[in-house]
Design a protein around this motif. Structure first.
Motif, PDB file in Angstrom:
ATOM      1  N   ALA A  31       0.832  -1.207   0.000  1.00  0.00           N
ATOM      2  CA  ALA A  31       0.000   0.000   0.000  1.00  0.00           C
ATOM      3  C   ALA A  31       0.867   1.258   0.000  1.00  0.00           C
ATOM      4  CB  ALA A  31      -0.939  -0.007   1.203  1.00  0.00           C
ATOM      5  N   ARG A  32       1.966   1.237   0.734  1.00  0.00           N
ATOM      6  CA  ARG A  32       2.887   2.377   0.734  1.00  0.00           C
ATOM      7  C   ARG A  32       3.475   2.602  -0.650  1.00  0.00           C
ATOM      8  NH1 ARG A  32       7.234   1.710   5.363  1.00  0.00           N
ATOM      9  NH2 ARG A  32       7.829   3.782   4.604  1.00  0.00           N
ATOM     10  N   HIS A  33       3.849   1.515  -1.312  1.00  0.00           N
ATOM     11  CA  HIS A  33       4.376   1.616  -2.684  1.00  0.00           C
ATOM     12  C   HIS A  33       3.352   2.295  -3.602  1.00  0.00           C
ATOM     13  CE1 HIS A  33       5.799   0.359  -6.668  1.00  0.00           C
ATOM     14  NE2 HIS A  33       4.609  -0.175  -6.856  1.00  0.00           N
ATOM     15  N   LEU A  34       2.100   1.885  -3.507  1.00  0.00           N
ATOM     16  CA  LEU A  34       1.055   2.457  -4.348  1.00  0.00           C
ATOM     17  C   LEU A  34       0.833   3.933  -4.025  1.00  0.00           C
ATOM     18  CD1 LEU A  34      -1.581  -0.435  -4.210  1.00  0.00           C
ATOM     19  CD2 LEU A  34       0.052   0.024  -6.044  1.00  0.00           C
TER      20      LEU A  34
ATOM     21  N   HIS B  96     -10.091  -2.772   2.154  1.00  0.00           N
ATOM     22  CA  HIS B  96      -9.836  -4.213   2.197  1.00  0.00           C
ATOM     23  C   HIS B  96      -8.781  -4.563   1.151  1.00  0.00           C
ATOM     24  CE1 HIS B  96     -13.085  -4.915   4.995  1.00  0.00           C
ATOM     25  NE2 HIS B  96     -13.893  -4.198   4.232  1.00  0.00           N
ATOM     26  N   TYR B  97      -7.764  -5.269   1.580  1.00  0.00           N
ATOM     27  CA  TYR B  97      -6.652  -5.642   0.703  1.00  0.00           C
ATOM     28  C   TYR B  97      -7.158  -6.310  -0.570  1.00  0.00           C
ATOM     29  CZ  TYR B  97      -2.565  -8.364  -0.840  1.00  0.00           C
ATOM     30  OH  TYR B  97      -1.568  -8.942  -1.586  1.00  0.00           O
ATOM     31  N   GLU B  98      -8.131  -7.196  -0.427  1.00  0.00           N
ATOM     32  CA  GLU B  98      -8.639  -7.942  -1.576  1.00  0.00           C
ATOM     33  C   GLU B  98      -9.329  -7.012  -2.582  1.00  0.00           C
ATOM     34  OE1 GLU B  98      -7.842 -10.483   1.776  1.00  0.00           O
ATOM     35  OE2 GLU B  98      -9.144  -8.712   1.609  1.00  0.00           O
TER      36      GLU B  98
ATOM     37  N   GLN C 168      -8.146  -6.230  -6.486  1.00  0.00           N
ATOM     38  CA  GLN C 168      -9.051  -6.505  -7.596  1.00  0.00           C
ATOM     39  C   GLN C 168      -9.428  -5.237  -8.358  1.00  0.00           C
ATOM     40  OE1 GLN C 168     -12.506  -8.682  -6.413  1.00  0.00           O
ATOM     41  NE2 GLN C 168     -13.307  -8.886  -8.486  1.00  0.00           N
ATOM     42  N   SER C 169      -9.635  -4.144  -7.661  1.00  0.00           N
ATOM     43  CA  SER C 169     -10.039  -2.880  -8.301  1.00  0.00           C
ATOM     44  C   SER C 169      -9.049  -1.798  -7.909  1.00  0.00           C
ATOM     45  CB  SER C 169     -11.460  -2.497  -7.870  1.00  0.00           C
ATOM     46  OG  SER C 169     -12.368  -3.543  -8.131  1.00  0.00           O
ATOM     47  N   LEU C 170      -7.852  -1.889  -8.456  1.00  0.00           N
ATOM     48  CA  LEU C 170      -6.748  -1.047  -8.000  1.00  0.00           C
ATOM     49  C   LEU C 170      -7.028   0.441  -8.188  1.00  0.00           C
ATOM     50  CD1 LEU C 170      -3.855  -0.947  -6.870  1.00  0.00           C
ATOM     51  CD2 LEU C 170      -3.045  -0.929  -9.218  1.00  0.00           C
ATOM     52  N   ILE C 171      -7.368   0.866  -9.392  1.00  0.00           N
ATOM     53  CA  ILE C 171      -7.518   2.291  -9.675  1.00  0.00           C
ATOM     54  C   ILE C 171      -8.652   2.929  -8.869  1.00  0.00           C
ATOM     55  CG2 ILE C 171      -8.005   3.996 -11.465  1.00  0.00           C
ATOM     56  CD1 ILE C 171      -5.212   2.868 -11.616  1.00  0.00           C
ATOM     57  N   PRO C 172      -9.876   2.360  -8.851  1.00  0.00           N
ATOM     58  CA  PRO C 172     -10.935   2.991  -8.045  1.00  0.00           C
ATOM     59  C   PRO C 172     -10.591   3.093  -6.566  1.00  0.00           C
ATOM     60  CG  PRO C 172     -11.868   1.373  -9.563  1.00  0.00           C
ATOM     61  CD  PRO C 172     -10.395   1.205  -9.623  1.00  0.00           C
ATOM     62  N   LYS C 173     -10.028   2.029  -5.988  1.00  0.00           N
ATOM     63  CA  LYS C 173      -9.690   2.064  -4.563  1.00  0.00           C
ATOM     64  C   LYS C 173      -8.532   3.012  -4.284  1.00  0.00           C
ATOM     65  CE  LYS C 173     -12.791  -0.572  -2.888  1.00  0.00           C
ATOM     66  NZ  LYS C 173     -13.787  -0.009  -1.946  1.00  0.00           N
ATOM     67  N   LEU C 174      -7.557   3.042  -5.184  1.00  0.00           N
ATOM     68  CA  LEU C 174      -6.428   3.952  -4.999  1.00  0.00           C
ATOM     69  C   LEU C 174      -6.887   5.401  -5.100  1.00  0.00           C
ATOM     70  CD1 LEU C 174      -3.420   4.085  -4.456  1.00  0.00           C
ATOM     71  CD2 LEU C 174      -3.001   3.879  -6.912  1.00  0.00           C
TER      72      LEU C 174
ATOM     73  N   VAL D 277       0.906   3.856 -12.032  1.00  0.00           N
ATOM     74  CA  VAL D 277       0.961   3.051 -10.812  1.00  0.00           C
ATOM     75  C   VAL D 277       0.447   1.641 -11.098  1.00  0.00           C
ATOM     76  CG1 VAL D 277       0.130   2.802  -8.451  1.00  0.00           C
ATOM     77  CG2 VAL D 277       0.683   5.059  -9.336  1.00  0.00           C
ATOM     78  N   GLU D 278      -0.639   1.557 -11.848  1.00  0.00           N
ATOM     79  CA  GLU D 278      -1.188   0.249 -12.199  1.00  0.00           C
ATOM     80  C   GLU D 278      -0.185  -0.562 -13.006  1.00  0.00           C
ATOM     81  OE1 GLU D 278      -5.519  -1.320 -13.615  1.00  0.00           O
ATOM     82  OE2 GLU D 278      -4.575   0.189 -14.887  1.00  0.00           O
ATOM     83  N   ASN D 279       0.582   0.116 -13.851  1.00  0.00           N
ATOM     84  CA  ASN D 279       1.590  -0.558 -14.666  1.00  0.00           C
ATOM     85  C   ASN D 279       2.777  -1.016 -13.832  1.00  0.00           C
ATOM     86  OD1 ASN D 279       1.734  -1.373 -17.358  1.00  0.00           O
ATOM     87  ND2 ASN D 279       3.246   0.194 -17.855  1.00  0.00           N
TER      88      ASN D 279
END
Length: 575
Positions: free
Chosen positions: A367-370, A489-491, A495-501, A520-522
């Motif tokens: 999460a810190r990386h993101l 939630h980690y899961e 699964q939905s990286l961009i919306p949650k980020l 970031v997604e890449n």
């Protein structure tokens, strides 16, 4: 004469006593600092270890409340609470919020000692291994000279690597060659930069004078200076190790030349030819449509989120007829997407003190990386983990209360620790996965796996008995004392990286572009993802463990819903 001699003798005696007193005070101060650095624990009142926990403390030391330092330094289950020694309430009362909160206050100091001990032990082991290592590898690149380096406007715009302890010229050259770059540059003795264009502004040779952190006698640039090497001769040897990843079959944009900055038309085009072409142009994506090769980045118009059936891309993946017309094949080149790799500390102190809180093993480092790559700002840490610092998490060494970082990692719980923060992102992961991840980290570091011997030993059930309740009480206490919370939630993040980020970035009050989020997604995995899931040929959790963990899950789920948050994902229970 005798009187003068007597006065001199009296003065010397006083001076001798004063020197003795100053020396004793100096030694005492040094001893206190040494005890602090080795984390010798002094039990204080009700925050100390309860007497009903079966810890290996000698009787004579328990009277004065001092823990034997060696017991903190030796790994193993001795630091864990023996559950059979605890006087617990009846089973039906054991898993409610009140019991978990009171139990958490008893275990908090014990867990904190273990966490600090482990991170410092990891550093010691890494240092010992490094000292024993012999630097026999000679670098093979051609030295091009010393050049100026501006971290804000980099000439070598490709991949960036940090190793603040083991960086060598050979390591940097090999890393750049494997990613298809032509030049490798080193700065500050520990930073490696890759690119395909030689810097324009040369500097005096003597300005590149900093020794490499991992190799005495070798020069790794200087302050705002790059020692640059050509690695063309290493590219051929590294080509076989390069990893070109197939991303899938996608509908082609309406205008490919507007979407992608570079293109090539080549008869008998192959994936290797297109990937090599795009790598030299420093683009992370190679797109093939028939005999056409395009290079670029994921963008809003070509986000790679909605792939199509692979059958629509006819032919084989290595043939020039692999895709044509409406569809195209997409490959990830070895080149790093660098649109989101620049990071810095906050220029002014943050007015809002934000925690990134989680149970250990819940994906806090990921999460810190993101967050760092999405916002462009470093994250801090309540602890200091040298392995993370050495790999580029520079906020690790910044004081956690400096407010120069966008948020602060913590595994702490308890009223005092929680109320220090104005708000928090609370990251929750499936307890089964979290426990296994933390057990792996405990015995094999950030990237390794515990051995079957570890899993089948007494250490594993002791670990589960102690840490399963922590998973639950950690969430319950943040729900109780946290002032402003964002539950992630980690899961769901996976699964939905961009919306949650996006939610996390907005919570941090930072505005970012869509292209940066796509970058970031890449680069979503970061440097601390374990390679694959090491399959075990046995079930590590006994039925008794499952029953206990499932009750904790139900308790946390109920507490979340009681605070009007969404409950835990369905996959958490039953197991």
């Amino acid at each position: 004469m005798a009187k003068a001699f007597f006065r001199l003798q009296k003065f010397l005696r006083r001076t001798q006593f004063l020197l003795f007193f100053l020396t004793a005070a100096y030694l005492m101060a040094g001893s206190l600092l040494l005890l602090q650095r080795t984390r010798l624990v002094i039990q204080q009142g009700s925050r100390g270890t309860p007497s009903n926990q079966a810890l290996p403390v000698p009787e004579e030391m328990s009277r004065v409340g001092i823990m034997e330092p060696r017991s903190l330094q030796s790994p193993g289950p001795r630091l864990l609470v023996r559950m059979d020694a605890l006087q617990e309430p009846a089973l039906d009362q054991r898993h409610g919020p009140h019991w978990l909160l009171s139990r958490n206050s008893e275990l908090r100091q014990l867990r904190r000692r273990w966490f600090h001990r482990f991170t410092s032990d990891q550093e010691t082991l890494q240092t010992a291994g490094f000292k024993a290592m012999k630097h026999t590898a000679e670098h093979k690149g051609t030295y091009m000279g010393c050049f100026t380096h501006d971290s804000r406007e980099r000439t070598l715009r490709g991949a960036v690597f940090y190793d603040l302890r083991k960086m060598t010229v050979a390591h940097c050259q090999e890393a750049c060659a494997e990613r298809a770059y032509s030049y490798a540059g080193l700065a500050y003795g520990a930073e490696c930069y890759c690119g395909n264009t030689l810097p324009a502004a040369a500097a005096k040779p003597e300005e590149c004078s900093l020794e490499c952190k991992g190799q005495k006698g070798s020069v790794c640039g200087g302050v705002n200076r790059l020692s640059v090497y050509s690695v063309e001769e290493l590219r051929a040897a590294a080509r076989r190790r390069r990893n070109v990843i197939y991303r899938g079959c996608f509908r082609a944009p309406e205008n490919l030349t507007d979407t992608f900055p570079a293109s090539l038309i080549q008869p008998n085009l192959t994936v290797e030819m297109c990937s090599e072409f795009c790598s030299k142009k420093e683009f992370p994506l190679a797109v093939i449509r028939g005999q056409e090769c395009y290079c670029g980045y994921p963008t809003r118009g070509f986000s790679l989120r909605e792939g199509t059936d692979g059958l629509r891309c006819s032919g084989t993946r290595n043939a020039s007829s692999a895709a044509g017309g409406e569809y195209c094949l997409v490959y990830q080149t070895p080149v790093q997407d660098t649109r989101c790799t620049d990071r810095k500390f906050l220029t002014t102190k943050s007015k809002v003190f934000v925690a990134l809180s989680s149970f250990p093993g819940a994906g806090n480092t990921w999460a810190r990386h993101l967050i760092e790559h999405a916002t462009g700002y470093y994250t801090g840490s309540y602890y200091f983990d040298g392995a993370l610092y050495n790999k580029g998490f520079k906020g690790e060494k910044d004081h956690w209360r400096s407010r120069r970082t966008i948020c602060v990692k913590t595994h702490e719980s308890g009223k005092t620790e929680i109320e220090m923060f104005d708000s928090a992102i609370l990251l929750i992961r499936n307890p089964y996965k979290s426990l296994m991840a933390e057990f792996n980290r405990k015995y094999a570091g950030h990237l390794g796996y515990a051995t079957d011997r570890n899993w089948k030993s007494k250490e594993w059930p002791d670990f589960v008995n102690s840490y399963a309740s922590w998973w639950a009480s950690h969430v319950l206490e943040w729900l109780k004392y946290g002032k402003r919370l964002l539950i992630v939630h980690y899961e769901d993040l996976k699964q939905s990286l961009i919306p949650k980020l996006k939610e996390m970035v907005e919570f941090l009050n930072v505005t970012v572009t869509e292209d940066r989020l796509l970058c970031v997604e890449n680069n979503r995995d970061g440097n601390f993802k374990r390679s694959g899931a090491k399959q075990k040929n046995f079930e590590p959790f006994t039925q008794e463990m499952k029953d206990r963990i499932n009750r904790y899950i139900l308790t946390v789920d109920e507490a979340l819903r009681g605070r009007n948050f969404s409950g835990l994902p369905r996959e958490y229970v039953p197991r």
